[in-house]
Design an enzyme around this catalytic site. Structure first.
Site, PDB file in Angstrom:
ATOM      1  N   GLY A  52       0.767  -1.242   0.000  1.00 44.82           N
ATOM      2  CA  GLY A  52       0.000   0.000   0.000  1.00 44.82           C
ATOM      3  C   GLY A  52       0.799   1.293   0.000  1.00 44.82           C
ATOM      4  N   ASP A  89      -7.708 -10.797  -8.012  1.00 43.26           N
ATOM      5  CA  ASP A  89      -6.728 -10.989  -9.084  1.00 43.26           C
ATOM      6  C   ASP A  89      -7.097 -10.058 -10.233  1.00 43.26           C
ATOM      7  OD1 ASP A  89      -5.392 -12.159 -11.431  1.00 43.26           O
ATOM      8  OD2 ASP A  89      -4.953 -13.827 -10.088  1.00 43.26           O
ATOM      9  N   LYS A 153       4.747  -0.248 -14.386  1.00 47.91           N
ATOM     10  CA  LYS A 153       6.067  -0.910 -14.345  1.00 47.91           C
ATOM     11  C   LYS A 153       6.185  -1.925 -15.458  1.00 47.91           C
ATOM     12  CE  LYS A 153       7.134  -3.679 -10.728  1.00 47.91           C
ATOM     13  NZ  LYS A 153       7.668  -3.663  -9.360  1.00 47.91           N
TER      14      LYS A 153
HETATM   15  C1  LIG Z   1       5.994  -4.617  -6.120  1.00 50.59           C
HETATM   16  S1  LIG Z   1       4.532  -5.101  -5.331  1.00 50.59           S
HETATM   17  C2  LIG Z   1       3.612  -3.602  -5.277  1.00 50.59           C
HETATM   18  C3  LIG Z   1       4.107  -2.606  -4.257  1.00 50.59           C
HETATM   19  C4  LIG Z   1       3.173  -1.414  -4.108  1.00 50.59           C
HETATM   20  N1  LIG Z   1       3.219  -0.556  -5.287  1.00 50.59           N
HETATM   21  C5  LIG Z   1       3.476  -0.578  -2.901  1.00 50.59           C
HETATM   22  O1  LIG Z   1       3.772   0.607  -3.078  1.00 50.59           O
HETATM   23  O2  LIG Z   1       3.373  -1.064  -1.779  1.00 50.59           O
HETATM   24  C6  LIG Z   1       3.705  -6.013  -6.604  1.00 50.59           C
HETATM   25  C7  LIG Z   1       2.339  -6.529  -6.212  1.00 50.59           C
HETATM   26  O3  LIG Z   1       1.709  -7.157  -7.351  1.00 50.59           O
HETATM   27  C8  LIG Z   1       0.762  -8.090  -6.810  1.00 50.59           C
HETATM   28  N2  LIG Z   1       0.241  -9.021  -7.833  1.00 50.59           N
HETATM   29  C9  LIG Z   1       0.944  -9.945  -8.536  1.00 50.59           C
HETATM   30  N3  LIG Z   1       0.122 -10.643  -9.360  1.00 50.59           N
HETATM   31  C10 LIG Z   1      -1.135 -10.132  -9.172  1.00 50.59           C
HETATM   32  C11 LIG Z   1      -2.401 -10.418  -9.760  1.00 50.59           C
HETATM   33  N4  LIG Z   1      -2.543 -11.380 -10.684  1.00 50.59           N
HETATM   34  N5  LIG Z   1      -3.476  -9.692  -9.356  1.00 50.59           N
HETATM   35  C12 LIG Z   1      -3.329  -8.731  -8.396  1.00 50.59           C
HETATM   36  N6  LIG Z   1      -2.152  -8.418  -7.814  1.00 50.59           N
HETATM   37  C13 LIG Z   1      -1.062  -9.107  -8.185  1.00 50.59           C
HETATM   38  C14 LIG Z   1       1.562  -8.773  -5.713  1.00 50.59           C
HETATM   39  O4  LIG Z   1       0.700  -9.427  -4.803  1.00 50.59           O
HETATM   40  C15 LIG Z   1       2.332  -7.595  -5.119  1.00 50.59           C
HETATM   41  O5  LIG Z   1       1.702  -7.102  -3.957  1.00 50.59           O
END
Ligand SMILES: C[S@@+](CC[C@H](N)C(=O)[O-])C[C@H]1O[C@@H](n2cnc3c(N)ncnc32)[C@H](O)[C@@H]1O
Length: 202
Positions: A52, A89, A153
Site C-alpha cells: 500500500g 486478481d 512498471k
Molecule cells: C511490487 S509489489 C507492489 C508494491 C506497491 N506498489 C506498494 O507501493 O506497496 C507487486 C504486487 O503485485 C501483486 N500481484 C501480482 N500478481 C497479481 C495479480 N494477478 N493480481 C493482483 N495483484 C497481483 C503482488 O501481490 C504484489 O503485492
C-alpha cells in the site's frame, strides 16, 4: 555491503521513518515530482497495490476530494479515509466493474506496480510481469478517462519492444522513467503514458 543493498536499506529506513508501507512509495513520489501524475480530487486506480505504499502517496496527493482504489491478491490494510482496497486478481473478469464502482466513474490515473512472485528465471518472470501489465492496459481501455494517465512498471527483456510498440499504438505520448529508488532493480522501468488514442476498429 554492495551499493544496491545500501540503497535498498536506505529507502526501507526512510519508508519506516515516514510511515510508508513500502520503499516503493519513493518511486511514485519521485515520478510525481517530475510529471505531476496525481493532483487534488483525482480518481486513482492502483493495480498490484499491496502492501500500500503507492496508495498512501496517491491518497495524500489526491486529498479528501479524491479517491484511490487499490487492487491486489494480497490484503491491503490502510487507515486513510479516501482509499478503497479490493482483494482480487487483476485477471478476474469482475475487476473492472468493481474498480469502476469504487472510483465512482472513470480514472484520472491508472497505476500499475504489478509483479509476479519471481522465480529467478528471468524469461519466465518477465513474461509473467508483461502479461500482468498487458492486462492493466486492457482494463485501461474501459476504466481510464480520455485525458487520463497510465504509469506502469515493466520488466525489461526480450518482450519489451513488443510492449513499447503496443503502448505507442495506445497512447500519443509514452515516456520512460527510472526512479532513483528503483535503481537497484536494474531491469525494471516505469512508463508514463498519456493521450489515450481511440481503440482500433474490431
Ligand atoms: C511490487 S509489489 C507492489 C508494491 C506497491 N506498489 C506498494 O507501493 O506497496 C507487486 C504486487 O503485485 C501483486 N500481484 C501480482 N500478481 C497479481 C495479480 N494477478 N493480481 C493482483 N495483484 C497481483 C503482488 O501481490 C504484489 O503485492
Amino acid at each position: 555491503m554492495r551499493l544496491n543493498e545500501a540503497r535498498r536499506d536506505l529507502y526501507r529506513r526512510l519508508a519506516r521513518e515516514q510511515g510508508y508501507k513500502s520503499r516503493a512509495a519513493f518511486k511514485l513520489i519521485e515520478a510525481n515530482e517530475r510529471y505531476e501524475i496525481i493532483g487534488p480530487g483525482y480518481k486513482v486506480a492502483d493495480f498490484g497495490a499491496a502492501p500500500g505504499g503507492w496508495m498512501q502517496v496517491a491518497s495524500q496527493l489526491a486529498g479528501p476530494d479524491g479517491v484511490v482504489v487499490g487492487v491486489d491478491v494480497s490484503p491491503i490494510r490502510l487507515r486513510e479515509k479516501n482509499v478503497v482496497s479490493i482483494k482480487m486478481d487483476v485477471h478476474d473478469p469482475a475487476v473492472a466493474e468493481k474498480v469502476s464502482k469504487a472510483l465512482g466513474g472513470k480514472a484520472d490515473v491508472i497505476l500499475s506496480d504489478l509483479a509476479p512472485t519471481v522465480t529467478g528465471v528471468w524469461e519466465l518472470d518477465q513474461t509473467r510481469q508483461i502479461d500482468l501489465t498487458m492486462r492493466v492496459l486492457e482494463l485501461a481501455r474501459s476504466l481510464l478517462k480520455e485525458d487520463g494517465v497510465v504509469f506502469c512498471k515493466l520488466f525489461e527483456g526480450e518482450r519489451s519492444q513488443e510492449v513499447r510498440v503496443f503502448l505507442k499504438e495506445m497512447f500519443r505520448s509514452v515516456r520512460v522513467v527510472k526512479p532513483a529508488a528503483s535503481r537497484n532493480e536494474s531491469s525494471e522501468l516505469y512508463y508514463y503514458c498519456e493521450g489515450l488514442k481511440p481503440a482500433p476498429p474490431g
